[in-house]
Write an enzyme that holds these catalytic residues in place. Structure first.
Site, short mmCIF file in Angstrom:
data_model
loop_
_atom_site.label_atom_id
_atom_site.label_comp_id
_atom_site.label_asym_id
_atom_site.label_seq_id
_atom_site.Cartn_x
_atom_site.Cartn_y
_atom_site.Cartn_z
CE LYS A 1 -3.93 -2.24 2.35
NZ LYS A 1 -4.87 -2.15 3.50
CE1 TYR B 1 -9.31 -2.89 0.55
CE2 TYR B 1 -8.47 -0.87 -0.44
CZ TYR B 1 -8.27 -2.02 0.32
OH TYR B 1 -7.03 -2.30 0.83
CG ASN C 1 -3.68 -2.52 6.96
OD1 ASN C 1 -3.50 -2.02 5.84
ND2 ASN C 1 -4.76 -3.21 7.26
CG HIS D 1 -5.02 -6.02 -0.51
ND1 HIS D 1 -6.22 -6.19 0.12
CD2 HIS D 1 -5.08 -6.78 -1.63
CE1 HIS D 1 -6.98 -6.99 -0.61
NE2 HIS D 1 -6.32 -7.37 -1.68
CD GLU E 1 -8.65 -8.79 -3.82
OE1 GLU E 1 -7.49 -9.22 -3.59
OE2 GLU E 1 -9.44 -8.45 -2.92
#
Ligand code: GTP
Ligand code: MG
Length: 150
Positions: free
Chosen positions: A9, A49, A112, A115, A127
């Site tokens: 990310k 998302y 975080n 992914h 995805e």
């Protein structure tokens, strides 16, 4: 064997963690079959998302994931989806064990670092298709494959 979608990310990219994260998956024996360094646009972020569109954090999540470049990858190997999820740690870095990516490099739920596709049936393929064309996924053998698998 199985393929999973993984993304460093924007926070992981900015913090210089691409190499560290790639190394962990390579060392584990997973095979990199696709990679692109891209800035996600709003449309792709909202589709990626989509499952969270009704959540209160959705706006912040889309803003964050589009805020800078990400390293998007496809990793292949035995039970790759679950193995990557284990190596990532929990969604919240505060609850992630040391030794996991989030447990070693994160503190905050909204930052975080990584992914990875979840284990829900078909989410990995969905995805991968969102981010990659079929001809961008490479079919080859790692030279150590006969030593990684029985
Ligand atoms: P991803 O790999 O990013 O999909 O994480 P995940 O599968 O471990 O978690 P999930 O799909 O449930 O949530 C997607 C992302 O939304 C997470 O990685 C977090 O960054 C963020 N997120 C999830 N829950 C919350 C929350 O309660 N508050 C906030 N601010 N962010 C959240
Ligand atoms: Mg998720």
């Amino acid at each position: 064997t199985e393929r999973t979608f993984v993304m460093v990310k924007p926070d992981g990219v900015q913090r210089g963690l691409i190499g560290e994260i790639v190394s962990r998956f390579e060392d584990r024996g997973l095979k990199l079959v696709g990679a692109k360094f891209v800035r996600i646009d709003r449309d792709l972020a909202e589709r990626h998302y989509g499952e969270h569109e009704d959540k209160p954090f959705f706006g912040d999540l889309v803003s964050f994931i589009t805020s800078g470049p990400v390293m998007a990858m496809v990793w292949e190997g035995q039970d790759a989806v679950a193995q990557v999820r284990t190596m990532m740690g929990e969604t919240d870095p505060a609850e992630s064990a040391p030794g996991t990516v989030r447990g070693d490099f994160g503190l905050d739920l909204g930052r975080n670092v990584i992914h990875g596709s979840d284990t829900e049936e078909g989410s990995n393929e969905r995805e991968i298709d969102l981010f990659f064309d079929e001809d961008e996924l490479l079919d080859y053998e790692r030279s150590d494959e006969t030593w990684l698998y029985e």
